[in-house]
Design a protein around this motif. Sequence first.
Motif, PDB file in Angstrom:
ATOM      1  N   LYS A  68     -16.305 -28.968  16.667  1.00  0.00           N
ATOM      2  CA  LYS A  68     -17.172 -29.383  15.571  1.00  0.00           C
ATOM      3  C   LYS A  68     -17.198 -30.901  15.468  1.00  0.00           C
ATOM      4  N   SER A  69     -18.245 -31.409  14.858  1.00  0.00           N
ATOM      5  CA  SER A  69     -18.369 -32.851  14.670  1.00  0.00           C
ATOM      6  C   SER A  69     -17.412 -33.313  13.585  1.00  0.00           C
ATOM      7  N   GLU A  74     -14.807 -32.820   8.318  1.00  0.00           N
ATOM      8  CA  GLU A  74     -14.502 -33.403   7.005  1.00  0.00           C
ATOM      9  C   GLU A  74     -14.940 -32.461   5.892  1.00  0.00           C
ATOM     10  N   ARG A  75     -16.110 -31.821   6.050  1.00  0.00           N
ATOM     11  CA  ARG A  75     -16.583 -30.879   5.032  1.00  0.00           C
ATOM     12  C   ARG A  75     -15.650 -29.677   4.909  1.00  0.00           C
ATOM     13  N   LEU A  76     -14.984 -29.335   6.021  1.00  0.00           N
ATOM     14  CA  LEU A  76     -14.067 -28.194   6.023  1.00  0.00           C
ATOM     15  C   LEU A  76     -12.666 -28.561   5.534  1.00  0.00           C
ATOM     16  N   GLY A  77     -12.463 -29.843   5.215  1.00  0.00           N
ATOM     17  CA  GLY A  77     -11.192 -30.262   4.654  1.00  0.00           C
ATOM     18  C   GLY A  77     -10.207 -30.861   5.643  1.00  0.00           C
ATOM     19  N   ASP A 198      -6.388 -25.257  12.371  1.00  0.00           N
ATOM     20  CA  ASP A 198      -6.936 -23.913  12.182  1.00  0.00           C
ATOM     21  C   ASP A 198      -8.110 -23.707  13.130  1.00  0.00           C
ATOM     22  N   THR A 199      -7.827 -23.247  14.337  1.00  0.00           N
ATOM     23  CA  THR A 199      -8.864 -23.115  15.365  1.00  0.00           C
ATOM     24  C   THR A 199      -9.959 -22.146  14.950  1.00  0.00           C
ATOM     25  N   GLU A 200      -9.601 -21.068  14.278  1.00  0.00           N
ATOM     26  CA  GLU A 200     -10.599 -20.070  13.911  1.00  0.00           C
ATOM     27  C   GLU A 200     -11.639 -20.639  12.959  1.00  0.00           C
ATOM     28  N   ARG A 201     -11.242 -21.542  12.082  1.00  0.00           N
ATOM     29  CA  ARG A 201     -12.176 -22.126  11.115  1.00  0.00           C
ATOM     30  C   ARG A 201     -12.796 -23.418  11.615  1.00  0.00           C
ATOM     31  N   TRP A 202     -12.032 -24.214  12.351  1.00  0.00           N
ATOM     32  CA  TRP A 202     -12.462 -25.563  12.685  1.00  0.00           C
ATOM     33  C   TRP A 202     -12.932 -25.731  14.131  1.00  0.00           C
ATOM     34  N   GLY A 203     -12.766 -24.712  14.964  1.00  0.00           N
ATOM     35  CA  GLY A 203     -13.117 -24.842  16.376  1.00  0.00           C
ATOM     36  C   GLY A 203     -11.981 -25.468  17.163  1.00  0.00           C
TER      37      GLY A 203
END
Length: 213
Positions: A68-69, A74-77, A198-203
């Motif tokens: 992810k960019s 940043e939006r994901l925390g 967190d690879t599942e959420r953040w890539g």
Amino acid sequence: MAKSRAFYVVWEGINPGIYTSWEEARRQTQNYPGAKYKRFDSREEAEAAYRSSYWNYVNKNTRSSRPKSAAELERLGVLLDSLTVDAACSGNPGLMEYRGVRTDTGEELFRGGPWPGGTNNIGEFLALVHALAWLQQHGQPHLPIYSDSRNAQGWIRQKKCRTKLKPTAENAKIFELIERAERWLQTHPVTNPILKWDTERWGENPADFGRKK
């Protein structure tokens, strides 16, 4: 009709490996945070998968596994002002290397290896110690470090590389590095927060070597 035989690969669990029954595999993964495992129909497939990465076989085409960019992270925390580490190993044991990058830009800050006869968990452990030492040397004793390896993070807390790998002539350099890393942990305070990626959420994390098919 005879029931077809199954093989279960446990990449992350109490005792990673290949198991020939679900009951055996379940004992390695039940109540283990972040356990990674998958069923295969042949030993050949299972052995190839075990030598590779979990992420080559699970969710490899989903949005969650792609990088992810910085804006998305940043939006994901995700704390962008941080350092992220990762390791790669072709085989188990195999040719092992690691690196550390800036989380926000992906700029490589350090790299180690490749060295023969290593494992991914050892690479993750050495990467974390290298990151801790690098940040202290550069006057950043409180910058967060991300790693996607629970095993390596646990070894840092214990100040000991709990690998089951046996020393050989081939991997002598790796065990020299392990000894040096353990000595550093015994003589330096760990002040940088070490956070789970967190690879599942953040890539895939920014330090990933990008070799997954």
